[in-house]
Structures are given as structure tokens and as C-alpha cells.
Design a protein around this motif. Structure first.
Motif, short mmCIF file in Angstrom:
data_model
loop_
_atom_site.label_atom_id
_atom_site.label_comp_id
_atom_site.label_asym_id
_atom_site.label_seq_id
_atom_site.Cartn_x
_atom_site.Cartn_y
_atom_site.Cartn_z
N ASN A 12 0.92 -1.22 0.03
CA ASN A 12 -0.09 -0.06 -0.09
C ASN A 12 0.81 1.20 -0.04
O ASN A 12 1.69 1.52 0.91
CB ASN A 12 -0.99 0.16 1.32
CG ASN A 12 -1.99 -0.82 1.01
OD1 ASN A 12 -3.22 -0.65 0.75
ND2 ASN A 12 -1.91 -2.20 1.81
N THR A 13 0.57 2.18 -0.81
CA THR A 13 1.46 3.47 -1.14
C THR A 13 0.49 4.68 -0.84
O THR A 13 -0.58 4.80 -1.56
CB THR A 13 2.13 3.50 -2.40
OG1 THR A 13 3.26 2.19 -2.37
CG2 THR A 13 3.03 4.77 -2.23
N SER A 14 0.77 5.42 0.09
CA SER A 14 -0.23 6.57 0.13
C SER A 14 0.69 7.88 -0.13
O SER A 14 1.92 8.00 0.58
CB SER A 14 -0.87 6.69 1.42
OG SER A 14 -1.53 5.31 1.62
N TRP A 21 -4.11 11.73 3.78
CA TRP A 21 -3.17 10.59 3.09
C TRP A 21 -4.26 9.86 2.06
O TRP A 21 -5.34 9.63 2.33
CB TRP A 21 -2.91 9.45 4.28
CG TRP A 21 -1.69 9.90 4.88
CD1 TRP A 21 -1.81 10.36 6.18
CD2 TRP A 21 -0.22 10.00 4.73
NE1 TRP A 21 -0.34 10.80 6.71
CE2 TRP A 21 0.33 10.40 5.83
CE3 TRP A 21 0.38 9.63 3.31
CZ2 TRP A 21 1.75 10.56 6.00
CZ3 TRP A 21 1.79 9.83 3.45
CH2 TRP A 21 2.40 10.38 4.64
N ASP A 23 -4.53 7.16 -0.82
CA ASP A 23 -4.15 5.80 -1.26
C ASP A 23 -3.97 5.75 -2.90
O ASP A 23 -4.86 6.01 -3.77
CB ASP A 23 -5.11 4.69 -0.87
CG ASP A 23 -5.16 4.51 0.55
OD1 ASP A 23 -4.24 4.65 1.10
OD2 ASP A 23 -6.15 4.09 0.97
N ARG A 26 -2.98 -0.03 -3.79
CA ARG A 26 -3.86 -0.73 -2.56
C ARG A 26 -3.64 -2.10 -2.80
O ARG A 26 -4.00 -2.69 -3.74
CB ARG A 26 -5.21 -0.13 -2.78
CG ARG A 26 -5.50 1.03 -2.47
CD ARG A 26 -6.85 1.57 -2.41
NE ARG A 26 -7.40 1.35 -3.80
CZ ARG A 26 -7.46 2.25 -4.80
NH1 ARG A 26 -6.86 3.46 -4.54
NH2 ARG A 26 -8.13 2.09 -5.95
N ASP A 27 -3.15 -2.77 -1.78
CA ASP A 27 -2.97 -3.95 -1.59
C ASP A 27 -2.52 -4.97 -2.90
O ASP A 27 -3.23 -6.02 -3.12
CB ASP A 27 -4.41 -4.82 -1.21
CG ASP A 27 -4.88 -4.37 0.10
OD1 ASP A 27 -3.95 -3.98 1.13
OD2 ASP A 27 -6.04 -4.17 0.39
N SER A 54 7.99 2.29 -5.21
CA SER A 54 7.84 1.90 -3.81
C SER A 54 8.92 1.01 -3.45
O SER A 54 9.36 0.77 -2.33
CB SER A 54 6.44 1.36 -3.64
OG SER A 54 5.54 2.40 -3.95
N ARG A 65 3.94 7.27 2.19
CA ARG A 65 3.93 6.29 3.06
C ARG A 65 3.69 4.85 2.63
O ARG A 65 2.67 4.72 1.83
CB ARG A 65 2.76 6.54 4.18
CG ARG A 65 2.66 5.60 5.32
CD ARG A 65 1.67 6.20 6.39
NE ARG A 65 0.02 6.18 6.00
CZ ARG A 65 -0.78 6.90 6.30
NH1 ARG A 65 -0.58 7.44 7.22
NH2 ARG A 65 -1.96 6.66 5.85
N LYS A 67 3.12 0.45 3.19
CA LYS A 67 2.87 -0.47 4.13
C LYS A 67 2.87 -1.76 3.41
O LYS A 67 2.73 -1.82 2.05
CB LYS A 67 1.46 -0.24 4.68
CG LYS A 67 1.21 0.79 5.65
CD LYS A 67 -0.29 1.16 6.21
CE LYS A 67 -0.22 2.32 7.17
NZ LYS A 67 -1.68 2.48 7.60
N GLY A 232 -4.82 1.76 -9.03
CA GLY A 232 -4.18 1.50 -7.95
C GLY A 232 -4.18 0.21 -7.38
O GLY A 232 -3.65 -0.34 -6.55
N GLU A 233 -5.12 -0.88 -8.11
CA GLU A 233 -5.48 -2.29 -7.72
C GLU A 233 -4.80 -3.11 -8.66
O GLU A 233 -4.91 -2.76 -10.13
CB GLU A 233 -6.55 -2.48 -7.42
CG GLU A 233 -7.28 -1.67 -6.08
CD GLU A 233 -8.52 -1.94 -5.77
OE1 GLU A 233 -9.31 -2.66 -6.53
OE2 GLU A 233 -9.22 -1.28 -4.89
#
Length: 601
Positions: A12-14, A21, A23, A26-27, A54, A65, A67, A232-233
Motif C-alpha cells: 500500500n502506497t499513500s 493521506w 491511497d 492498494r494491496d 515503492s 507512506r 505499508k 491502484g489495484e
């Protein structure tokens, strides 16, 4: 089963935008095995490049950010320090970016930029690093590597600069190479060379490749597995063969349907609109065929005869002419109402200079340009202003074509006001009508260019070109910078406008599949000369000149079943620079069929 070289899990990049924030990725999860090529494909804004950045930890920690997990070499790259990450970047993971000039320092010699990587990561002495740099340039097929080591990036062509970037990325024999749109800005033949080079080097070095692109033809050519990204997915993942033959997600099917396929126009005479597919449902909308708009017995709108455009190269204290760029050499053609004539060829072949010479944006040296029976080359200022009502130009980059401080309504209104075509009270109504014609809302007139997408900006440029109700438009690489689905929409719009207003287009492009779709006639240019010209069917279905055949062979086929390692010539287009006393040879042409002329070699 061997463990993957890279494993991305629930990434996950935001980004921090206006204190919140947002997104962007995502995942997202995927693996890359040893010696495997995985393509991440999607249009602009899908998150594919952000995924690559990333992985490399190249996003600012202040406003980005991350994750999830990015496992490489037994460690999670998101958990290690920046200092340890610097040991991974350029050493164990190499990266190639889309535009090589953003990766190369223009004031440092090529040799210095390669050796600093070798000295830093491999601890070599300068002498050893220089010898290794020569070996690397040889490896990426740069001729005369030893002498070119001391040249600056500006001395290299786009394709050769990209080879230098690949050499730097390979300097430390990385386990993984990330290639982010490495061929998007390149001509079709140079693109084919770079794709082949990456495949050959992968075999020789035994590395894995993460290849990021929006071109499904390139995906079919190079990847083992494919990850399709949308907003984003990762919406679909599978082997490239499965993706192309049995795509399940609507967006994947829409991407595949929008890809122009060379040879798809065989047996047809007229240009054909692209099928437009809904990106959410994958359903194709019905698209009408174009009508025959060309009346061949009519007097041409545009006549170009023996056009010559050259640029002097001056050197020395007194600025003496030391050479000339023979950009356009003895070019002749005509253009009729409702017709599209495409000029095709690689960068530097003279096609854009031809278009600019016709518009008098560049002054030709000799020859004649006639628009509606009026002499363009010798027209005075007021006469030229009058002639330019009949001819307009659309450029490659719509953002550079529009004043960022001017609302688009003002930009469209400007030529109407300049030529006095409407009273001030009617101008806004004319602007609203033009925006509607190109599929935009009249309310958008009050927006600035940065508030539009790339495709919408190009529609604004088309609206502005239509403002003077021209008889023909020079479209210079007008869709080459657009995503595949947006490209299809803009081309369909151009065909609609052509049918409605009997517009003629001089369509300048290096994209052979798009040219085949939109053209009535095609002229192939090489070193400033037309080497082949004829109807679309005759040129594409029966190419005669070796250069025309070379262009077509280099087009990637969007079908992994037809993949092959093609032995593409590494020759670049030759320089058009000649000595000051050079006399261009008189060329002869054979008419191989009705209206199909080929330069005699």
C-alpha cells in the motif's frame, strides 16, 4: 520449488495531499521468479510506476507512506535503513527509467557516469572501472565504445542514451532489473532493438526483470507473466498467454481491444474507427464505419513540389558554414479534401520539418507550397495570415501547446478574435460549440490546462485548430503521448470531424499500426526523402522499399503465441548532415502499381 527473487505482498502506497493521506496503490501482491520477466501493465494513473518506485524506496519519506512487505534477498526492503537500501539500489537491483536524459547527467561524460557506479558499489580502481565501462558499452551494442566513453549524453541519440542507461543498470550484475516504460519515447525500430537487447542480456546475465508499460504489444513480446493494474489495484494476474487468450477482468479486455494491430486493415479501403470499450464493463460500443470522403478528381487543397529545407551548421570564430542538415530533400505530394495522408518514419527523417515548412513555422530553402491555389512560401505577412485560416496544426504535447496561464476558452477564442471571424458577443457561443464538437462540456471553457487529462487537453487543441474552420490540419505526432484507450478516442474524434467537415489531415507519426488505421495514403520518409508513397493498402500490403519493410517488421505483435527473438539491425538512422558543397542526387521512382511509387535504389 525455488523461492522468488522478489515477493511483493499487500503493498500500500499513500501520498500526503492537502494534509490528508491519499491511497495510490492498494494491496498489490505479486512474485518474480529467477530469470523471469513480469510485466506490470496499465494506463497513466494506474499506479504501476509508483509500485516500482515503492520497491526501490525512491519516494520521499516526508510525503509518502508505504505499508506491506517487499521481500528481496531474504529481507523486507521496507524495514531496512536508507543506508542499507542504498547498497541494494544500483547494486543488487538495477532500474531503467522512461526518459534516459532524466537519468543521465548532461554535464558529465558517459564514462564518468558508468565508472562512478563501479567504484562505489564494486570498489574498483579508476583504471579497472574504465576497462569495465568499455566492456559494458560493448555489451549493450554501442559501436566504437572506447572512443564514445569520453562523449557527453547530448552526443548520443535517444536509443543510444537508453543503451547507456541499461549499461549503468547492469554495471553491478543485478539479480533484478526494473524497467519503467523504457521504450515509450523511442521509435518503433529503436524500441525493437531495446526489447531484443533486454531479452538477450537477461539470458546472458540470468537476471529477473520487472517490466512496466502501457503497451500490450510490448507485453506480448517480452513478459512471462502479467499483472494488470487499474486505479491502484492489481485487477488480474496470470501468465501472459492466459491474459491475452482468456482475459477475465473487463479492464483487461478493454485494454486488449484498444490495441491497434498491424495488418487488421487488410482488404479494406477506408480508414476505420477504433472499437471503444467501456473500461468498467469491458463491453464494446457500436462504432460506425467511415464514409468515403475523398473525391479524387477534385483539385488538391495542398500541393507540395520539390520541397527542400536545410539548416546551416556554423562553426569557428567567424561562424562559417561547416555543414548543412538536409532535413527535407526534394519532397513532393498533394492532399485532397477529406483525405488523410500519413508521413511516417523515425525521428530525424524529416517528417515534422516537412509539416513545419508547410505551415511556414520553418522557412524552406526551395520548392513550392500551394494552399487553395495560393503560394505559401512567397506570401507576405497579411497574405500568410489569410492563408493560415485554411491550415492549422496540432502538436505532440498538448500541454506545451497551451498557455498554462490562459483559460482554455480564451485559448480557443484567440484565433477567432485575431481573424475577426465573430463579434465579441458571439465568441463565447462559438467556443462552447467547438468544445461540444470535440466531446467536452462548454462549462470547461473556464478551466486552466492543468485541470484536464492528457486526452482532454488534446481535444482542446483540436477545438482550437477547428476554430478557423480550416480545410486541412497538420497533426504532428498528435496521439503518440496518449494512453492506448485515449488514443483510440482521439483518433475516432478526428475521423468523425473529417467525415462531418470534409477535413483533410497530414498525419505525421512513427506508429505504424495507428497509421494503417487512419490513412487513405501513406508516404514513408527516410533521411529527408520520400522513399515510398501510395495508398494505404498498397504500402502496407505490398511494401517495396527495404526501409518500409524494416519499419513494419519492428512493430511488436500483441500476441504472445507469435513471440520470437527477432534479429533487429542495430543500425540507427544515418545522419542527414552533409558538407556545404554537397549536391543531392536526383532520385528516380518506379510506379509499381497505380499511384504506388518506390524510390529506385
Amino acid at each position: 520449488m525455488t523461492s522468488p527473487v522478489l515477493s511483493v505482498s499487500n503493498l500500500n502506497t499513500s501520498f500526503l495531499v492537502d494534509g490528508k493521506w491519499m491511497d495510490v496503490v492498494r494491496d498489490v501482491s505479486f512474485d518474480i521468479g529467477a530469470k523471469e520477466t513480469v510485466a506490470v501493465v496499465g494506463e497513466s494513473g494506474s499506479g504501476k510506476s509508483v509500485t516500482a518506485l515503492s520497491i526501490m524506496r525512491l519516494l520521499s519519506e516526508n510525503n509518502a507512506r508505504l505499508k506491506g512487505e517487499i521481500n528481496f534477498g531474504g529481507q523486507n526492503l521496507l524495514d531496512i535503513s536508507q543506508q542499507d537500501m542504498q547498497k541494494v539500489r544500483g547494486n543488487r537491483i538495477g532500474m531503467i527509467f522512461q526518459e534516459p536524459m532524466t537519468s543521465l547527467n548532461p554535464v558529465l561524460k558517459i564514462g564518468k557516469q558508468i565508472t562512478e557506479v563501479l567504484v562505489r558499489h564494486r570498489g574498483m580502481t579508476q583504471a579497472t572501472a574504465r576497462a569495465e565501462a568499455i566492456r559494458l558499452l560493448d555489451k549493450v551494442r554501442i559501436p566504437a565504445a572506447r572512443s564514445r566513453l569520453d562523449e557527453y549524453p547530448l552526443s548520443f541519440s535517444g536509443g543510444m542514451r537508453q543503451r547507456v542507461v541499461i549499461a549503468i543498470a547492469l554495471a553491478c550484475s543485478p539479480q533484478l532489473l526494473i524497467a519503467d516504460e523504457p521504450t515509450t519515447a523511442l521509435d518503433v525500430t529503436i524500441q525493437a532493438q531495446i526489447l531484443e537487447l533486454i531479452k538477450v542480456l537477461q539470458e546472458e546475465e540470468g537476471m529477473s526483470v520487472l517490466f512496466i508499460t502501457h503497451d500490450m504489444g510490448v507485453v506480448a513480446e517480452i513478459s512471462d507473466r502479467t499483472v494488470v493494474m487499474y486505479r491502484g489495484e492489481a485487477v488480474e494476474t496470470g501468465t501472459t498467454q492466459e491474459i491475452f487468450q482468456h482475459a477475465k477482468h473487463p479492464y483487461t479486455r478493454a485494454l486488449l481491444s484498444a490495441v491497434p494491430k498491424l495488418g487488421s486493415m487488410a482488404g479494406t479501403v477506408q480508414p476505420k474507427r477504433f472499437p471503444i470499450v467501456d473500461m468498467k464493463t469491458g463491453e464494446a460500443a457500436s462504432v460506425a464505419d467511415t464514409a468515403d470522403t475523398v473525391e479524387h478528381d477534385k483539385t488538391p487543397i495542398l500541393e507540395v513540389k520539390n520541397l527542400v529545407t536545410r539548416f546551416d551548421i556554423k562553426s569557428g570564430f567567424f561562424g562559417r558554414v561547416s555543414g548543412r542538415v538536409h532535413a527535407v530533400e526534394n519532397v513532393s505530394f498533394d492532399l485532397r479534401e477529406g483525405e488523410t495522408l500519413s508521413l511516417v518514419g523515425e525521428s530525424g527523417c524529416g517528417k515534422s520539418t516537412t509539416g513545419r515548412s508547410i505551415m511556414r513555422l520553418t522557412e524552406a530553402k526551395s520548392g513550392s507550397i500551394t494552399v487553395g491555389g495560393k503560394d505559401v512560401r512567397h506570401a507576405g505577412k497579411s497574405s500568410l495570415l489569410d492563408i493560415r485560416k485554411h491550415m492549422q496544426m496540432i502538436f505532440q504535447d498538448p500541454f506545451e501547446s497551451l498557455n498554462p496561464r490562459m483559460r482554455v476558452g480564451e485559448a480557443i477564442a484567440e484565433p477567432i478574435v485575431t481573424h475577426g471571424l465573430a463579434a465579441r458577443g458571439e465568441v463565447r457561443k462559438r467556443v462552447a460549440d467547438l468544445l461540444t464538437r470535440v466531446g467536452l462540456s462548454p462549462s470547461m471553457a473556464d478551466r486552466f490546462p492543468h485541470e484536464f487529462s492528457g486526452g482532454q487537453r488534446q481535444r482542446v487543441c483540436i477545438a482550437r485548430a477547428l476554430a478557423l474552420e480550416p480545410r486541412f490540419i497538420v497533426a504532428d505526432e498528435s496521439v503518440s503521448a496518449l494512453d492506448v484507450s485515449v488514443k483510440a478516442q482521439v483518433i475516432n474524434l478526428m475521423l468523425d470531424l473529417q467525415e462531418r467537415f470534409k477535413l483533410a489531415y497530414l498525419f505525421i507519426s512513427h506508429d505504424m499500426a495507428v497509421v494503417e488505421r487512419i490513412s487513405h495514403r501513406v508516404a514513408v520518409m527516410y533521411l529527408g526523402e520520400i522513399v515510398e508513397i501510395g495508398s494505404r493498402a498498397s504500402v502496407f500490403e505490398n511494401p517495396q522499399h527495404p526501409y518500409t519493410k524494416k519499419l513494419m517488421e519492428a512493430v511488436p505483435v500483441p500476441d504472445p503465441a507469435r513471440r520470437q527473438i527477432r534479429r533487429i539491425s542495430n543500425d540507427e538512422i544515418r545522419s542527414p548532415v552533409r558538407a556545404p558543397d554537397f549536391v543531392a542526387p536526383v532520385r528516380k521512382y518506379d510506379e509499381v502499381s497505380a499511384g504506388h511509387f518506390v524510390q529506385v535504389q
